[in-house]
Design a protein around this motif. Structure first.
Motif, PDB file in Angstrom:
ATOM      1  N   TYR A 180       0.840  -1.206   0.000  1.00  0.00           N
ATOM      2  CA  TYR A 180       0.000   0.000   0.000  1.00  0.00           C
ATOM      3  C   TYR A 180       0.871   1.250   0.000  1.00  0.00           C
ATOM      4  CZ  TYR A 180      -3.731  -3.210   1.543  1.00  0.00           C
ATOM      5  OH  TYR A 180      -4.639  -4.232   1.649  1.00  0.00           O
ATOM      6  N   PHE A 181       1.927   1.210   0.847  1.00  0.00           N
ATOM      7  CA  PHE A 181       2.848   2.342   0.943  1.00  0.00           C
ATOM      8  C   PHE A 181       3.469   2.647  -0.421  1.00  0.00           C
ATOM      9  CE2 PHE A 181       7.242   3.842   1.628  1.00  0.00           C
ATOM     10  CZ  PHE A 181       7.008   4.981   2.382  1.00  0.00           C
ATOM     11  N   SER A 182       3.877   1.613  -1.139  1.00  0.00           N
ATOM     12  CA  SER A 182       4.486   1.777  -2.465  1.00  0.00           C
ATOM     13  C   SER A 182       3.512   2.393  -3.460  1.00  0.00           C
ATOM     14  CB  SER A 182       4.972   0.420  -2.989  1.00  0.00           C
ATOM     15  OG  SER A 182       5.915  -0.152  -2.110  1.00  0.00           O
ATOM     16  N   GLY A 231       2.314   9.839  -5.786  1.00  0.00           N
ATOM     17  CA  GLY A 231       2.723  11.204  -5.456  1.00  0.00           C
ATOM     18  C   GLY A 231       2.598  11.596  -4.006  1.00  0.00           C
ATOM     19  N   TYR A 232       2.188  10.681  -3.121  1.00  0.00           N
ATOM     20  CA  TYR A 232       2.115  10.996  -1.692  1.00  0.00           C
ATOM     21  C   TYR A 232       3.538  11.129  -1.146  1.00  0.00           C
ATOM     22  CZ  TYR A 232      -2.859   9.696  -1.440  1.00  0.00           C
ATOM     23  OH  TYR A 232      -4.213   9.631  -1.594  1.00  0.00           O
ATOM     24  N   ASN A 233       3.715  11.996  -0.152  1.00  0.00           N
ATOM     25  CA  ASN A 233       5.013  12.028   0.523  1.00  0.00           C
ATOM     26  C   ASN A 233       5.086  10.847   1.501  1.00  0.00           C
ATOM     27  OD1 ASN A 233       3.802  12.735   3.045  1.00  0.00           O
ATOM     28  ND2 ASN A 233       3.883  14.900   2.525  1.00  0.00           N
ATOM     29  N   VAL A 234       6.270  10.598   2.043  1.00  0.00           N
ATOM     30  CA  VAL A 234       6.493   9.417   2.877  1.00  0.00           C
ATOM     31  C   VAL A 234       5.567   9.394   4.082  1.00  0.00           C
ATOM     32  CG1 VAL A 234       8.156   8.305   4.437  1.00  0.00           C
ATOM     33  CG2 VAL A 234       8.878   9.013   2.156  1.00  0.00           C
ATOM     34  N   TYR A 235       5.439  10.515   4.778  1.00  0.00           N
ATOM     35  CA  TYR A 235       4.621  10.555   5.999  1.00  0.00           C
ATOM     36  C   TYR A 235       3.157  10.251   5.682  1.00  0.00           C
ATOM     37  CZ  TYR A 235       2.943  12.071  10.568  1.00  0.00           C
ATOM     38  OH  TYR A 235       2.374  12.109  11.819  1.00  0.00           O
ATOM     39  N   ARG A 236       2.639  10.882   4.639  1.00  0.00           N
ATOM     40  CA  ARG A 236       1.235  10.657   4.261  1.00  0.00           C
ATOM     41  C   ARG A 236       1.023   9.212   3.794  1.00  0.00           C
ATOM     42  NH1 ARG A 236      -3.030  13.209   1.490  1.00  0.00           N
ATOM     43  NH2 ARG A 236      -4.868  11.900   1.956  1.00  0.00           N
ATOM     44  N   SER A 238      -1.211   3.855   4.863  1.00  0.00           N
ATOM     45  CA  SER A 238      -0.886   2.429   5.008  1.00  0.00           C
ATOM     46  C   SER A 238      -1.253   1.914   6.396  1.00  0.00           C
ATOM     47  CB  SER A 238       0.602   2.189   4.752  1.00  0.00           C
ATOM     48  OG  SER A 238       0.960   2.615   3.460  1.00  0.00           O
ATOM     49  N   ALA A 239      -1.012   2.734   7.417  1.00  0.00           N
ATOM     50  CA  ALA A 239      -1.358   2.349   8.788  1.00  0.00           C
ATOM     51  C   ALA A 239      -2.857   2.134   8.938  1.00  0.00           C
ATOM     52  CB  ALA A 239      -0.878   3.413   9.771  1.00  0.00           C
ATOM     53  N   ALA A 240      -3.637   2.945   8.258  1.00  0.00           N
ATOM     54  CA  ALA A 240      -5.103   2.831   8.338  1.00  0.00           C
ATOM     55  C   ALA A 240      -5.589   1.511   7.743  1.00  0.00           C
ATOM     56  CB  ALA A 240      -5.752   4.000   7.609  1.00  0.00           C
ATOM     57  N   LEU A 241      -4.832   0.951   6.784  1.00  0.00           N
ATOM     58  CA  LEU A 241      -5.244  -0.283   6.107  1.00  0.00           C
ATOM     59  C   LEU A 241      -4.526  -1.529   6.625  1.00  0.00           C
ATOM     60  CD1 LEU A 241      -5.217   1.087   2.434  1.00  0.00           C
ATOM     61  CD2 LEU A 241      -7.248   0.586   3.802  1.00  0.00           C
ATOM     62  N   SER A 242      -3.530  -1.342   7.485  1.00  0.00           N
ATOM     63  CA  SER A 242      -2.703  -2.465   7.929  1.00  0.00           C
ATOM     64  C   SER A 242      -3.431  -3.342   8.945  1.00  0.00           C
ATOM     65  CB  SER A 242      -1.392  -1.955   8.530  1.00  0.00           C
ATOM     66  OG  SER A 242      -1.640  -1.121   9.640  1.00  0.00           O
ATOM     67  N   LYS A 243      -2.903  -4.553   9.140  1.00  0.00           N
ATOM     68  CA  LYS A 243      -3.518  -5.533  10.031  1.00  0.00           C
ATOM     69  C   LYS A 243      -2.939  -5.476  11.435  1.00  0.00           C
ATOM     70  CE  LYS A 243      -4.844  -8.648   6.286  1.00  0.00           C
ATOM     71  NZ  LYS A 243      -4.668  -9.987   5.669  1.00  0.00           N
ATOM     72  N   GLU A 244      -3.459  -6.340  12.301  1.00  0.00           N
ATOM     73  CA  GLU A 244      -3.253  -6.235  13.745  1.00  0.00           C
ATOM     74  C   GLU A 244      -1.796  -6.287  14.198  1.00  0.00           C
ATOM     75  OE1 GLU A 244      -4.980  -9.547  15.745  1.00  0.00           O
ATOM     76  OE2 GLU A 244      -4.411 -10.973  14.199  1.00  0.00           O
ATOM     77  N   ASN A 295      13.380  12.106  -4.234  1.00  0.00           N
ATOM     78  CA  ASN A 295      13.596  12.210  -5.681  1.00  0.00           C
ATOM     79  C   ASN A 295      13.284  10.873  -6.367  1.00  0.00           C
ATOM     80  OD1 ASN A 295      16.153  10.569  -6.003  1.00  0.00           O
ATOM     81  ND2 ASN A 295      16.842  12.076  -4.488  1.00  0.00           N
ATOM     82  N   LYS A 296      13.077  10.917  -7.664  1.00  0.00           N
ATOM     83  CA  LYS A 296      12.627   9.738  -8.415  1.00  0.00           C
ATOM     84  C   LYS A 296      13.603   8.576  -8.330  1.00  0.00           C
ATOM     85  CE  LYS A 296       9.741  12.195 -11.751  1.00  0.00           C
ATOM     86  NZ  LYS A 296       9.499  12.495 -13.197  1.00  0.00           N
ATOM     87  N   GLU A 297      14.888   8.884  -8.288  1.00  0.00           N
ATOM     88  CA  GLU A 297      15.902   7.833  -8.226  1.00  0.00           C
ATOM     89  C   GLU A 297      15.810   7.060  -6.916  1.00  0.00           C
ATOM     90  OE1 GLU A 297      18.971   5.301  -9.216  1.00  0.00           O
ATOM     91  OE2 GLU A 297      17.744   6.633 -10.458  1.00  0.00           O
ATOM     92  N   ARG A 298      15.647   7.800  -5.813  1.00  0.00           N
ATOM     93  CA  ARG A 298      15.522   7.156  -4.503  1.00  0.00           C
ATOM     94  C   ARG A 298      14.231   6.352  -4.412  1.00  0.00           C
ATOM     95  NH1 ARG A 298      19.864   5.689  -1.951  1.00  0.00           N
ATOM     96  NH2 ARG A 298      21.347   7.381  -1.632  1.00  0.00           N
ATOM     97  N   VAL A 299      13.145   6.876  -4.956  1.00  0.00           N
ATOM     98  CA  VAL A 299      11.866   6.156  -4.950  1.00  0.00           C
ATOM     99  C   VAL A 299      12.010   4.857  -5.743  1.00  0.00           C
ATOM    100  CG1 VAL A 299       9.460   6.195  -5.705  1.00  0.00           C
ATOM    101  CG2 VAL A 299      10.462   8.233  -4.640  1.00  0.00           C
TER     102      VAL A 299
END
Length: 222
Positions: free
Chosen positions: A85-87, A93-98, A103-109, A159-163
């Motif tokens: 989900y994070f990926s 276009g989301y930043n890392v924190y968002r 992802s936390a909202a959709l993650s499991k227990e 940046n795109k390379e790091r992503v």
């Protein structure tokens, strides 16, 4: 004993209750062997009761290692799901924190508390520590590499390379884990196929022990 307590706490259980339950069951098995001796007058029954209680205690307290391994495996699979989900969010276009928030909202227990802890840590510390603390919840060293890659994205402005480097690393990790899961399932099926043979062997041993006990009692009476 301290390590045992830590293992039990890691599983979200109460050490006093768990240890007390194990000792109580072992004592019942021991007393059952002694009681059976007075009922049937077979001298091997108390020894059998002692052996059975010892085997039970070994199994009972060693099973926490198995449970911890199962929990880690489950958490790792949930990590892969959450970071999938994070990926996706990152690619959109989301930043890392968002992306972490979504992802936390959709993650499991199992992994959800770790992501929430990570977000809280990032709020209070902009350094590497929150990412390393998150990785410490998993036995796989690759999780640490993934989190270091995420931190580098943050430090270098996403940046795109790091992503792209992060996506490649995570994709490789995900494929390796899914392959391992398939191999573990095949191994489990192989073990299940051997259970009938083990059961037959155990039955033969029990019958043999019973016969020996009866013969021994017969000669004892003579």
């Amino acid at each position: 004993m301290k390590k045992l307590n830590e293992k039990i706490l890691s599983l979200g259980k109460n050490p006093s209750k768990e240890i007390g339950l194990g000792l109580a069951i072992a004592l019942i098995l021991l007393l059952a062997g002694v009681g059976a001796y007075f009922l049937f007058r077979i001298i091997t029954l108390p020894v059998f009761g002692i052996l059975l209680s010892l085997v039970f205690l070994i199994y009972y307290f060693n099973r926490y290692d198995v449970l911890l391994k199962e929990k880690d495996e489950k958490a790792t699979l949930e990590f892969i799901e959450a970071f999938t989900y994070f990926s996706i969010h990152l690619s959109n276009g989301y930043n890392v924190y968002r992306a972490f928030e979504e992802s936390a909202a959709l993650s499991k227990e199992n992994v959800k508390p770790y992501l929430e802890e990570l977000l809280e840590g990032i709020d209070n510390d902009k350094g590497l520590s929150p990412y390393l603390k998150f990785a410490s919840h998993f036995s796989s060293l690759t999780v640490k590499d993934v989190m270091l890659s995420v931190y580098q994205m943050v430090e270098e402005g996403e940046n795109k390379e790091r992503v792209r480097q992060f996506l490649d690393l995570f994709s490789s990790f995900s494929q390796d884990r899914h392959q391992k899961e398939k191999e573990d399932r095949r191994s489990l099926l192989g073990k299940l196929e051997s259970l009938p043979l083990i059961g037959s062997g155990a039955t033969i041993l029990m019958v043999t022990a019973a016969v020996i006990a009866i013969i021994g009692e017969y000669y004892h009476v003579l």
